[in-house]
Motif scaffolding. Sequence first.
Motif, short mmCIF file in Angstrom:
data_model
loop_
_atom_site.label_atom_id
_atom_site.label_comp_id
_atom_site.label_asym_id
_atom_site.label_seq_id
_atom_site.Cartn_x
_atom_site.Cartn_y
_atom_site.Cartn_z
N THR A 7 -66.20 -3.55 -6.15
CA THR A 7 -65.73 -4.91 -5.10
C THR A 7 -65.15 -3.66 -4.22
O THR A 7 -64.77 -3.72 -3.01
N ALA A 36 -64.35 -21.66 -11.59
CA ALA A 36 -63.52 -21.21 -12.72
C ALA A 36 -65.21 -20.32 -12.83
O ALA A 36 -65.05 -19.67 -13.17
N LEU A 46 -70.95 -12.12 -11.66
CA LEU A 46 -70.61 -12.17 -12.77
C LEU A 46 -70.53 -11.74 -14.56
O LEU A 46 -69.34 -12.03 -15.09
N LEU A 70 -59.73 -11.94 -5.98
CA LEU A 70 -59.67 -10.26 -7.11
C LEU A 70 -57.87 -10.02 -5.60
O LEU A 70 -58.59 -9.65 -3.95
N ASP A 121 -65.40 -6.66 -16.02
CA ASP A 121 -63.78 -6.34 -15.12
C ASP A 121 -64.56 -5.63 -14.64
O ASP A 121 -64.17 -5.44 -13.16
N ARG A 178 -67.09 -4.86 -12.53
CA ARG A 178 -66.75 -5.99 -10.58
C ARG A 178 -65.77 -5.27 -10.08
O ARG A 178 -66.17 -5.58 -8.61
N GLN A 179 -65.08 -4.80 -10.14
CA GLN A 179 -63.58 -3.99 -9.58
C GLN A 179 -64.04 -3.07 -8.89
O GLN A 179 -64.37 -2.93 -7.81
N THR A 229 -66.77 -18.18 -9.25
CA THR A 229 -66.11 -17.58 -8.31
C THR A 229 -64.80 -16.80 -9.40
O THR A 229 -63.95 -17.36 -9.85
N ARG A 230 -64.76 -15.28 -8.46
CA ARG A 230 -63.24 -14.74 -8.77
C ARG A 230 -62.16 -14.04 -7.42
O ARG A 230 -62.91 -13.76 -6.12
N THR A 269 -52.34 -15.37 -13.66
CA THR A 269 -53.48 -15.91 -12.72
C THR A 269 -53.39 -15.33 -11.44
O THR A 269 -52.02 -15.26 -10.81
N SER A 305 -68.70 -14.92 -5.16
CA SER A 305 -67.97 -16.07 -5.52
C SER A 305 -69.77 -16.25 -6.20
O SER A 305 -70.70 -15.68 -4.71
N GLU A 316 -55.31 -10.55 -12.19
CA GLU A 316 -56.72 -9.66 -13.29
C GLU A 316 -56.88 -8.06 -12.51
O GLU A 316 -57.07 -7.50 -13.64
#
Length: 272
Positions: free
Chosen positions: A212, A164, A201, A170, A205, A208-209, A167-168, A10, A138, A13
């Motif tokens: 962000t 869970a 969401l 990073l 992945d 999303r990265q 929310t992520r 965790t 989130s 990611e």
Amino acid sequence: MSPAALAGLTLFEPIAGLLARFPFARLPDAAALTALLAEVAPAAVAGSGLPIRFTLPPAGDIAYEAHIHATGQVPTRADDWHDFFNALAWCVWPTSKAACNALHLREQQARHAAGLPGRGPLRDALTQFDECGIVVVSSDPAIPAHLARHEWEAAFWHRRQRLADTTRFLVFGHGSWDQLRAPFVGLCAKALYRVVEPGWLALPDAERQRDTDAWLADRLTGQPFGKADLFPLPLLGVPGVTPHSESPDYYRDTRQFRPLRAAHRGKVHTRL
């Protein structure tokens, strides 16, 4: 420990796929990291627009950010975990890292022109975020609100499943990744909070990265930024970081889950 051994943990990611490429204990050298950057983030540049390369540190003392800005070369010590994570941060946060570098030089030049001594609060905040920053994204505005108000048990325990689902966390700060190799009580990051639509969401992945990264670069450059914009976040409170967090009593330990000072309660809403 090899980098690959961290890939499933965790808070790693954003760089999990990159870590998995290195199954051996010895870290990749600067040339290998430059090749990796060219593959995964070929457009990565310094704040000056020069292509980023990882090189051994030059002899003698250097002005770190000015050196990167002037040469595109990021000093990277051999077999050094801290510098290894910094290289991976450039791989997954290239736009934001370039924005930070540009802001450092712009502020340095502005202070010099104004005859002001020292680094100044903006550069101090940028360095702090570069070392231990995290973007908490989130789709539930209540989660960032609870965390910003230090309502740790409410966010991390009572709304654990909601957290869970919505929310992520990073990590941006390469220093935080280095510390997470051996987490300790009190390990804290500095957070920026972002609220998104639920559809975010469902994105892959990698998308999303990238999104962000673009958002963070805009946040750093598009409005005033300083230490007052950063919220403390106890990283060992994030579910999955430590098995000790599988109990509500864990979040009542004020050694790391400190209540918000009364003097700060009225300021939280305006900072979110």
